[in-house]
Write an enzyme that holds these catalytic residues in place. Structure first.
Site, PDB file in Angstrom:
ATOM      1  N   GLN A 111      32.968 -88.366  11.476  1.00  0.00           N
ATOM      2  CA  GLN A 111      33.253 -88.403  12.911  1.00  0.00           C
ATOM      3  C   GLN A 111      34.521 -87.612  13.229  1.00  0.00           C
ATOM      4  O   GLN A 111      35.396 -88.065  13.961  1.00  0.00           O
ATOM      5  CB  GLN A 111      33.384 -89.849  13.392  1.00  0.00           C
ATOM      6  CG  GLN A 111      32.107 -90.635  13.229  1.00  0.00           C
ATOM      7  CD  GLN A 111      32.233 -92.065  13.711  1.00  0.00           C
ATOM      8  OE1 GLN A 111      33.190 -92.431  14.371  1.00  0.00           O
ATOM      9  NE2 GLN A 111      31.254 -92.873  13.388  1.00  0.00           N
ATOM     10  N   CYS A 112      34.585 -86.428  12.697  1.00  0.00           N
ATOM     11  CA  CYS A 112      35.769 -85.580  12.797  1.00  0.00           C
ATOM     12  C   CYS A 112      35.367 -84.255  13.456  1.00  0.00           C
ATOM     13  O   CYS A 112      34.216 -83.831  13.363  1.00  0.00           O
ATOM     14  CB  CYS A 112      36.279 -85.328  11.372  1.00  0.00           C
ATOM     15  SG  CYS A 112      37.615 -84.150  11.189  1.00  0.00           S
ATOM     16  N   SER A 113      36.317 -83.608  14.087  1.00  0.00           N
ATOM     17  CA  SER A 113      36.010 -82.294  14.667  1.00  0.00           C
ATOM     18  C   SER A 113      35.623 -81.288  13.577  1.00  0.00           C
ATOM     19  O   SER A 113      34.966 -80.299  13.862  1.00  0.00           O
ATOM     20  CB  SER A 113      37.211 -81.775  15.460  1.00  0.00           C
ATOM     21  OG  SER A 113      38.315 -81.565  14.601  1.00  0.00           O
ATOM     22  N   GLN A 114      36.002 -81.562  12.325  1.00  0.00           N
ATOM     23  CA  GLN A 114      35.670 -80.681  11.202  1.00  0.00           C
ATOM     24  C   GLN A 114      34.333 -81.032  10.545  1.00  0.00           C
ATOM     25  O   GLN A 114      33.873 -80.321   9.647  1.00  0.00           O
ATOM     26  CB  GLN A 114      36.778 -80.751  10.138  1.00  0.00           C
ATOM     27  CG  GLN A 114      38.162 -80.415  10.627  1.00  0.00           C
ATOM     28  CD  GLN A 114      38.319 -78.962  11.014  1.00  0.00           C
ATOM     29  OE1 GLN A 114      37.591 -78.091  10.559  1.00  0.00           O
ATOM     30  NE2 GLN A 114      39.279 -78.680  11.876  1.00  0.00           N
ATOM     31  N   THR A 115      33.680 -82.127  10.977  1.00  0.00           N
ATOM     32  CA  THR A 115      32.440 -82.590  10.345  1.00  0.00           C
ATOM     33  C   THR A 115      31.374 -81.504  10.231  1.00  0.00           C
ATOM     34  O   THR A 115      30.663 -81.451   9.213  1.00  0.00           O
ATOM     35  CB  THR A 115      31.895 -83.836  11.080  1.00  0.00           C
ATOM     36  OG1 THR A 115      32.895 -84.864  11.001  1.00  0.00           O
ATOM     37  CG2 THR A 115      30.603 -84.338  10.465  1.00  0.00           C
TER      38      THR A 115
END
Length: 170
Positions: free
Chosen positions: A35-39
């Site tokens: 659940q990360c912007s980098q996912t």
């Protein structure tokens, strides 16, 4: 001398795996989160794995919930997310800590070998460590370094032959 092969970790399925099972491979060790912007980097990591695995390359994914509670699920939820959303087939391990008193020993070693800008601490999800066929850290990459940017580095590491080993059965 310590190498990545001296460590083991629990797979996401629950079994312990020695990293010696990856001997003579080039590895990209990554702390991940769903659940990360980098996912979306999962897609790039899977593409690297698919492109180079037959040449002796593997991605090792280590979910971590230490940054903004961006990996809240349990191992079953993480495995399901990775396989259904990003079609991940590279080895995934159980959720770990990468900083603090409960840091996985592998990550203590990685941070000692390649300290980074924060004096050894992992800054965020999707920090990457490139490991050579000899089991030593080649480089550390910040989360902003997407998997696509690492293809040339991986190709260079794959071009280095595995170290020769003496037969110790005298």
């Amino acid at each position: 001398m310590t190498t990545v092969y001296d460590f083991s970790a629990q797979r996401i399925e629950g079994n312990e795996q020695s990293l010696a099972d990856f001997r003579d491979q080039v590895l990209l060790v990554v702390n991940t989160a769903s659940q990360c912007s980098q996912t979306p980097q999962y897609s790039g990591l899977q593409k690297l794995y698919k492109t180079y695995r037959k040449q002796g390359f593997s991605v090792l994914g280590f979910p971590c919930d230490q940054f903004g509670h961006q990996e809240p699920g349990d191992e079953n939820e993480i495995a399901n997310f990775c396989s259904t959303i990003y079609h991940v087939t590279f080895p995934m391990f159980a959720k770990i800590d990468v900083n603090g008193s409960k840091t996985l020993p592998l990550y203590n070693w990685l941070k000692r070998e390649a300290g980074g800008l924060l004096g050894g601490r992992i800054k965020w999800n999707f920090t990457k460590f490139l490991i050579g066929r000899d089991g030593q850290v080649i480089a550390r990459y910040a989360p902003a370094n997407t998997p696509e940017k690492l293809a040339g580095k991986i190709e260079a590491a794959l071009a280095v032959p595995a170290p020769s080993r003496r037969d110790s059965g005298d």
